[in-house]
Design a protein around this motif. Structure first.
Motif, PDB file in Angstrom:
ATOM      1  N   ARG A 148     -51.697  64.843 -70.931  1.00 40.21           N
ATOM      2  CA  ARG A 148     -50.523  64.552 -70.106  1.00 40.21           C
ATOM      3  C   ARG A 148     -50.872  64.534 -68.628  1.00 40.21           C
ATOM      4  O   ARG A 148     -50.404  63.676 -67.870  1.00 40.21           O
ATOM      5  CB  ARG A 148     -49.419  65.580 -70.380  1.00 40.21           C
ATOM      6  N   GLN A 149     -51.701  65.462 -68.196  1.00 40.25           N
ATOM      7  CA  GLN A 149     -52.083  65.503 -66.779  1.00 40.25           C
ATOM      8  C   GLN A 149     -52.884  64.276 -66.374  1.00 40.25           C
ATOM      9  O   GLN A 149     -52.765  63.800 -65.245  1.00 40.25           O
ATOM     10  CB  GLN A 149     -52.889  66.776 -66.486  1.00 40.25           C
ATOM     11  N   ARG A 150     -53.695  63.750 -67.278  1.00 43.06           N
ATOM     12  CA  ARG A 150     -54.490  62.563 -66.970  1.00 43.06           C
ATOM     13  C   ARG A 150     -53.749  61.276 -67.304  1.00 43.06           C
ATOM     14  O   ARG A 150     -54.277  60.186 -67.069  1.00 43.06           O
ATOM     15  CB  ARG A 150     -55.809  62.603 -67.756  1.00 43.06           C
ATOM     16  N   SER A 151     -52.550  61.401 -67.882  1.00 36.41           N
ATOM     17  CA  SER A 151     -51.737  60.238 -68.268  1.00 36.41           C
ATOM     18  C   SER A 151     -52.498  59.318 -69.212  1.00 36.41           C
ATOM     19  O   SER A 151     -52.506  58.093 -69.056  1.00 36.41           O
ATOM     20  CB  SER A 151     -51.285  59.461 -67.015  1.00 36.41           C
ATOM     21  N   VAL A 152     -53.132  59.923 -70.205  1.00 37.88           N
ATOM     22  CA  VAL A 152     -53.873  59.161 -71.211  1.00 37.88           C
ATOM     23  C   VAL A 152     -53.386  59.575 -72.596  1.00 37.88           C
ATOM     24  O   VAL A 152     -52.694  60.585 -72.760  1.00 37.88           O
ATOM     25  CB  VAL A 152     -55.396  59.393 -71.100  1.00 37.88           C
ATOM     26  N   THR A 153     -53.763  58.787 -73.572  1.00 37.97           N
ATOM     27  CA  THR A 153     -53.441  59.122 -74.959  1.00 37.97           C
ATOM     28  C   THR A 153     -54.382  60.207 -75.462  1.00 37.97           C
ATOM     29  O   THR A 153     -55.597  60.087 -75.282  1.00 37.97           O
ATOM     30  CB  THR A 153     -53.576  57.872 -75.853  1.00 37.97           C
ATOM     31  N   PRO A 154     -53.882  61.274 -76.080  1.00 35.40           N
ATOM     32  CA  PRO A 154     -54.767  62.347 -76.565  1.00 35.40           C
ATOM     33  C   PRO A 154     -55.719  61.855 -77.646  1.00 35.40           C
ATOM     34  O   PRO A 154     -55.501  60.822 -78.284  1.00 35.40           O
ATOM     35  CB  PRO A 154     -53.781  63.377 -77.132  1.00 35.40           C
ATOM     36  N   ASP A 155     -56.797  62.611 -77.826  1.00 33.78           N
ATOM     37  CA  ASP A 155     -57.735  62.315 -78.908  1.00 33.78           C
ATOM     38  C   ASP A 155     -57.035  62.421 -80.258  1.00 33.78           C
ATOM     39  O   ASP A 155     -55.987  63.070 -80.397  1.00 33.78           O
ATOM     40  CB  ASP A 155     -58.901  63.304 -78.879  1.00 33.78           C
ATOM     41  N   HIS A 156     -57.650  61.797 -81.254  1.00 34.25           N
ATOM     42  CA  HIS A 156     -57.122  61.893 -82.609  1.00 34.25           C
ATOM     43  C   HIS A 156     -57.278  63.328 -83.127  1.00 34.25           C
ATOM     44  O   HIS A 156     -58.238  64.025 -82.786  1.00 34.25           O
ATOM     45  CB  HIS A 156     -57.849  60.912 -83.519  1.00 34.25           C
ATOM     46  N   ILE A 157     -56.325  63.757 -83.948  1.00 32.89           N
ATOM     47  CA  ILE A 157     -56.224  65.155 -84.360  1.00 32.89           C
ATOM     48  C   ILE A 157     -56.280  65.246 -85.885  1.00 32.89           C
ATOM     49  O   ILE A 157     -55.576  64.510 -86.582  1.00 32.89           O
ATOM     50  CB  ILE A 157     -54.902  65.778 -83.853  1.00 32.89           C
TER      51      ILE A 157
END
Length: 355
Positions: free
Chosen positions: A65-74
């Motif tokens: 969220r802080q980098r405004s990117v999509t998180p890695d797959h979980i």
């Protein structure tokens, strides 16, 4: 046309707790059902138990969220009923995006997966339950989608077949599996974060029962919550199910208040003993000890003795019996421990495991 289920997840609104004078009209019954669906936690901080997983996942999501990117797959792995699906819903809620849900067995062809991925919006969470059961063609297409956010759609057949590249928006895949060992290496390696869900202790399960009782409007004593939690086999899903059955018993046989006596009476009616063993668990122990002198016995022989399929005994009963220290798996077969003998009220023989 793909027959995959596509679901955009929306959290249910919290419904008011039932009061002592709740209406018994049909619309009141529907409201109660809505309340039961709201037992799932709505945020990562509301989720009870799994402290390591919560802390790690919160860090992954907060950083994205802080980098405004999509998180890695979980990847979430662990036995059934520990909250893997709930955690996937929470991931979507924390990111403020839609959740699209399907299961591994539903993805039989690459086209099934392509149909779902073509409708994904940027930032969406795709949840695949039992991901280890995904078909091989769909799994190979998933590799490219996870790494490059691109899939190749094959149009036509034979020599005239054409591959059309299709770009898809960045998304987060959340996979859940009860058998992490059955995942292929290439698929497992493409997950940026892997979490192992563990069984709950009685203290955490007591919090689960108390919270659920508050949502359901059940008046419960603290020691009754401990009683239910201690018989829930370390699994929140079982704890919530037992709470609802105890609530039924308390409504019918008393004033609706769940006391220790009411909890014990209800669990006796539903064949759940003090260790959380049900009828089938005790039947397996009885066949192992009284029928075969404590073993060693093969799982197929035990299954025939209790009238069940070997897969049922091996996948449903055996994991908890082993974890509870009642059965030991050896190279020659299953062996009852001294604790199992004592649980059936019998004196263990000399040389019994754990004696």
């Amino acid at each position: 046309m793909s027959d995959i289920e596509r679901t955009e997840f929306k959290l249910p609104e919290s419904a008011p707790a039932r009061g002592p004078e709740s209406s018994v009209e049909p619309h009141a019954q529907r409201g109660e059902h809505d309340v039961e669906k709201s037992l799932r936690p709505k945020s990562i901080h509301e989720f009870i138990g799994q402290p390591k997983v919560r802390r790690q996942l919160d860090l992954v999501l907060s950083g994205a969220r802080q980098r405004s990117v999509t998180p890695d797959h979980i990847l979430l792995s662990g036995p059934p009923g520990l909250g893997k699906t709930t955690m996937a819903m929470i991931v979507a809620q924390e990111l403020g995006t839609s959740l699209r849900m399907t299961s591994g067995p539903a993805l039989e062809r690459a086209g099934d997966l392509a149909a779902m991925l073509s409708n994904i919006m940027e930032g969406d969470v795709l949840f695949i339950d039992e991901i280890h059961r995904i078909a091989r063609p769909a799994e190979e297409m998933l590799y490219m989608a996870m790494e490059d956010f691109r899939i190749d759609v094959i149009v036509g057949k034979g020599p005239g077949a054409t591959s059309i590249p299709l770009d898809i928006p960045p998304f987060t895949l959340v996979g859940a599996t009860t058998r992490a060992g059955m995942l292929t290496g290439p698929l497992r390696d493409r997950f940026g974060f892997t979490a192992q869900m563990e069984f709950y202790d009685v203290e955490d399960l007591t919090q689960v029962v108390t919270r659920a009782a508050g949502i359901l409007g059940v008046d419960i004593d603290s020691d009754a919550a401990v009683e239910i939690a201690s018989r829930s086999r370390g699994t929140p899903r079982i704890a919530n199910r037992l709470l609802r059955r105890v609530r039924d018993y308390a409504d019918v046989h008393s004033d609706g208040r769940v006391t220790v006596r009411a909890a014990q009476g209800a669990l006796e009616v539903f064949d759940v003993d003090e260790l959380g063993l049900d009828r089938l668990d005790r039947a397996v122990l009885d066949a192992l000890i009284r029928g075969h002198g404590g073993g060693p016995v093969g799982v197929s022989t035990l299954a025939i003795a209790v009238g069940e399929e070997p897969s049922t005994v091996e996948e449903v009963c055996e994991p908890y019996l082993v974890r509870a220290g009642l059965v030991s798996r050896t190279g020659r077969g299953r062996v009852a421990t001294s604790a199992a003998w004592r649980h059936l009220g019998l004196e263990p023989p000399e040389g019994a495991i754990g004696s």
